[in-house]
Design a protein around this motif. Sequence first.
Motif, short mmCIF file in Angstrom:
data_model
loop_
_atom_site.label_atom_id
_atom_site.label_comp_id
_atom_site.label_asym_id
_atom_site.label_seq_id
_atom_site.Cartn_x
_atom_site.Cartn_y
_atom_site.Cartn_z
N TRP A 154 0.74 -1.29 0.07
CA TRP A 154 0.01 0.02 -0.08
C TRP A 154 0.85 1.15 0.04
CZ3 TRP A 154 -5.04 0.13 -1.24
CH2 TRP A 154 -5.85 -1.10 -1.29
N ALA A 155 2.21 0.92 0.25
CA ALA A 155 2.91 2.30 -0.05
C ALA A 155 3.47 2.41 -1.19
CB ALA A 155 4.23 2.20 0.92
N GLY A 156 3.29 1.40 -2.20
CA GLY A 156 3.69 1.73 -3.66
C GLY A 156 4.81 0.55 -3.86
N TRP A 157 5.32 -0.15 -2.95
CA TRP A 157 6.23 -1.07 -3.25
C TRP A 157 5.97 -2.26 -3.96
CZ3 TRP A 157 11.61 -0.12 -2.20
CH2 TRP A 157 11.95 0.91 -1.43
N ARG A 158 6.65 -3.00 -4.85
CA ARG A 158 6.18 -4.23 -5.56
C ARG A 158 7.30 -5.33 -5.64
NH1 ARG A 158 2.34 -1.97 -4.80
NH2 ARG A 158 0.55 -1.02 -6.13
N GLU A 159 6.81 -6.33 -6.11
CA GLU A 159 7.78 -7.84 -6.00
C GLU A 159 8.16 -8.08 -4.42
OE1 GLU A 159 11.18 -7.64 -8.51
OE2 GLU A 159 10.20 -6.53 -10.18
N VAL A 160 6.93 -7.84 -3.79
CA VAL A 160 6.88 -8.01 -2.23
C VAL A 160 7.27 -9.61 -2.19
CG1 VAL A 160 5.89 -7.98 -0.07
CG2 VAL A 160 5.52 -6.17 -1.81
N GLU A 161 7.90 -10.01 -1.05
CA GLU A 161 8.31 -11.25 -0.80
C GLU A 161 8.77 -11.62 0.67
OE1 GLU A 161 11.47 -14.63 -2.91
OE2 GLU A 161 11.89 -12.71 -3.19
N ILE A 162 8.45 -13.02 0.90
CA ILE A 162 8.58 -13.07 2.55
C ILE A 162 9.65 -14.33 2.36
CG2 ILE A 162 7.66 -13.99 4.67
CD1 ILE A 162 4.88 -12.78 3.72
N LEU A 163 10.94 -13.98 3.03
CA LEU A 163 11.57 -15.01 3.22
C LEU A 163 11.93 -15.50 4.64
CD1 LEU A 163 14.44 -13.73 0.83
CD2 LEU A 163 12.84 -15.16 0.21
N THR A 164 11.93 -16.81 4.73
CA THR A 164 12.39 -17.64 6.26
C THR A 164 13.94 -17.68 6.21
OG1 THR A 164 10.17 -18.51 6.11
CG2 THR A 164 11.90 -19.21 7.76
#
Length: 301
Positions: free
Chosen positions: A243-253
Amino acid sequence: MPFHLRSTRPILQFSIPALLATMTTKTSPTYPSTSYAPRHTSFPYTDADFRRSDPSPDSSFYDSPRFVTHIDDAAIARLRAYYLHNLPAKGRVLDLCSSWISHFPPSLEEAAIGSAARHSERSHKNSPDATAEQEGLEVLGLGMNAAELSANPILSSFICQDLNAAAALPTHLAPLDATTCVVSIDYLTQPVEVLRSLLSLTKENGTVHLVVSNRCFPTKAIGRWLRVSEQERLHMVGDFLWWAGWREVEILTLSVDREGGGVLAWFGERSEDPLWVVRARKVSGGTATSEAEPNSKPKPS
C-alpha cells in the motif's frame, strides 16, 4: 500468537555464531520463500490496529542508550549471511531504526567503515561531498538515540528522528540503493507513510529489507501485532509495503524456532529466535496506491 520480551542480552565477543559469520562464502544461501499477493481491495487496517498500550512519546522511551543485541547470535549470523548476498557492495544504504550495530557482514562493514572515514575527513576539511561516497559503500543511519548511533562504526552520518511523530524521511537521504530495518517495523504507528516516503527517496530497482522476529517491547509494539499469528504479521508487513507502492514483495524465512544444526550444534549453540525478511523493490513507474492516506493520523503537537 507468540511473542517474547525484547532481549537485553549483551553481545558476546567470542560467540561461536559471531565467529562463523566472519567466514566468506561464494554461494548464496537458498531461503524458503512465501509469495505475497494483496488480499484486500482497500487498506484493511484501522486506527485501533496501530494503537499501543504505552502511548507516551518514544523519545522518552528511547532516551537512555541500550548497548545490547535484540536477536540471538545465531540469528545475527544468518542475517549477516543474507546481507552479504542481498545488499549492494557499493552505493548508498539506509539503516532505518538504526542503533549501535547494524549486523552487516565483515566485507560490507569494512567497505562502509572506509567510506565513513573518508566522509569524516572531508567534513573536517570542509570539503564538498561530491560523488566520493558513490565509489564505495555509504551507510546512513536513522534512529532514536544519538549515543547508540554515534557508536556505530559503519555509519557515515546519522539522523535522530521519531518516525511516529514525523513519518516523512529527510529528502537529503536520497538517492538510496537499499534500506534495511531490523526488528522495528512493529513499532511504527504510521508504517505506510514511512514506507511511502522511503519509496520516494529510493532509486529505480532499489530494495527494502524489513527484518522480522518475535522479539519486541510489547508496550511499544502496535496493538494488532500482539494479537495475530507470526504468519499474519508477515503478511501485514507485506500489506504495508504494497500500500506504500512497493512491488515484488516477498517473504523469506531465514531461521525458525528450533534447535540449531550442523557445526552450531557441536558447540551447543541454539537458534532461539526465528527470523524472516519481508523485502520489496521499487519498480519502474512505481507509486503509492490510489488510497492516498490509508492510516494517516494527526501529527502530535
